[in-house]
Design an enzyme around this catalytic site. Sequence first.
Site, PDB file in Angstrom:
ATOM      1  CG  ASP A 298       4.960   2.641   7.461  1.00 14.25           C
ATOM      2  OD1 ASP A 298       4.136   2.864   6.558  1.00 14.25           O
ATOM      3  OD2 ASP A 298       4.668   2.044   8.519  1.00 14.25           O
ATOM      4  CG  HIS A 299       4.151  -0.501   4.361  1.00 15.72           C
ATOM      5  ND1 HIS A 299       4.139  -1.849   4.630  1.00 15.72           N
ATOM      6  CD2 HIS A 299       3.734   0.104   5.507  1.00 15.72           C
ATOM      7  CE1 HIS A 299       3.733  -2.053   5.874  1.00 15.72           C
ATOM      8  NE2 HIS A 299       3.468  -0.888   6.428  1.00 15.72           N
TER       9      HIS A 299
ATOM     10  CG  HIS B 242       3.599  -2.970  11.078  1.00 16.68           C
ATOM     11  ND1 HIS B 242       4.590  -2.047  11.364  1.00 16.68           N
ATOM     12  CD2 HIS B 242       2.913  -2.476  10.010  1.00 16.68           C
ATOM     13  CE1 HIS B 242       4.501  -1.032  10.524  1.00 16.68           C
ATOM     14  NE2 HIS B 242       3.494  -1.262   9.684  1.00 16.68           N
TER      15      HIS B 242
ATOM     16  CG  HIS C 110      -4.052  -0.036   6.356  1.00 17.30           C
ATOM     17  ND1 HIS C 110      -4.055   0.449   7.642  1.00 17.30           N
ATOM     18  CD2 HIS C 110      -2.849   0.334   5.828  1.00 17.30           C
ATOM     19  CE1 HIS C 110      -2.907   1.065   7.887  1.00 17.30           C
ATOM     20  NE2 HIS C 110      -2.167   1.022   6.805  1.00 17.30           N
TER      21      HIS C 110
ATOM     22  CG  HIS D 240      -0.345   0.021   2.530  1.00  9.32           C
ATOM     23  ND1 HIS D 240       0.402  -1.015   3.039  1.00  9.32           N
ATOM     24  CD2 HIS D 240      -0.351   0.970   3.513  1.00  9.32           C
ATOM     25  CE1 HIS D 240       0.814  -0.721   4.254  1.00  9.32           C
ATOM     26  NE2 HIS D 240       0.379   0.496   4.562  1.00  9.32           N
TER      27      HIS D 240
ATOM     28  CG  ASP E 227       0.341  -1.654   7.555  1.00  6.02           C
ATOM     29  OD1 ASP E 227       1.198  -2.536   7.753  1.00  6.02           O
ATOM     30  OD2 ASP E 227       0.582  -0.437   7.659  1.00  6.02           O
TER      31      ASP E 227
ATOM     32  CG  HIS F 186       0.120   4.184   4.750  1.00  5.65           C
ATOM     33  ND1 HIS F 186      -0.627   3.444   5.623  1.00  5.65           N
ATOM     34  CD2 HIS F 186      -0.714   5.161   4.272  1.00  5.65           C
ATOM     35  CE1 HIS F 186      -1.860   3.928   5.693  1.00  5.65           C
ATOM     36  NE2 HIS F 186      -1.930   4.975   4.874  1.00  5.65           N
TER      37      HIS F 186
HETATM   38 ZN   LIG Z   1      -0.085   1.470   6.483  1.00  4.89          ZN
END
Ligand SMILES: [Zn+2]
Length: 234
Positions: free
Chosen positions: A75-76, A190, A128, A71, A151, A73
Amino acid sequence: MSCAVWQAAFVVLASPWYRCRACFRRATPVRYLLIDDAKKVAACVDPAEAHLVLAKAKEEGVQLVAVLTTHHHYDHAGGNEEMTKQVPGIRVYGGRLDNVAACTDPLEHSDKFNIGSIEVCALHTPGHTRGSICYHCYDATDNQGLVFTGDTLFVAGCGRMFESTPEDFHNSLVNVLGALPPETQVYVGHEYTVKNLQFAVAVDAANKDLEQMLGWAQEQKAHTAVSGERVRRK
Ligand SMILES: [Zn+2]
């Protein structure tokens, strides 16, 4: 499948047809390298820290051919631009609705492609984010596939619902991911297992299965911490 600590942050997971390197670092998503040993090619999943993944692929002697982005975001997907700079020609996959950074191959539900001889099917799992994709990977000769869930799904929990409706998220978890064969190995974005189970026990205190699973998860975490400590001292 075997599982062993490789160094403080990496774990190797394997089956007859793939190897998967997982990098666990505190407070960051898990990074994965999915390797086809026969063809010496690999895909990385959510390589937000591109330098870690590039170094690991080099050490493994495999050619990185794809980025699988679960996705948008940061941090990904935050390492995608760097991956395309460092590995010219690499394919970057991501959900069409997610506007993933540096995406070369926007995906719809059920789109299929290959990493070497590993077959990959994109599962659109909104909840998400609107365009979240889970990657179901399998081999024609082996029923035990695996899925990277980003996520969308964690162990004993799921990600926060940011961009979709409860109905969509429920459908993604129950009807899309829930339809995969029960033997499917799940690789989450995570590691929140203990926290998820503590929450579950708090709302369902009479559930002995949850309590037992929480004990198991706490034990696993203790093992990981001990192993990591031992390796760091070398
Ligand atoms: Zn995320």
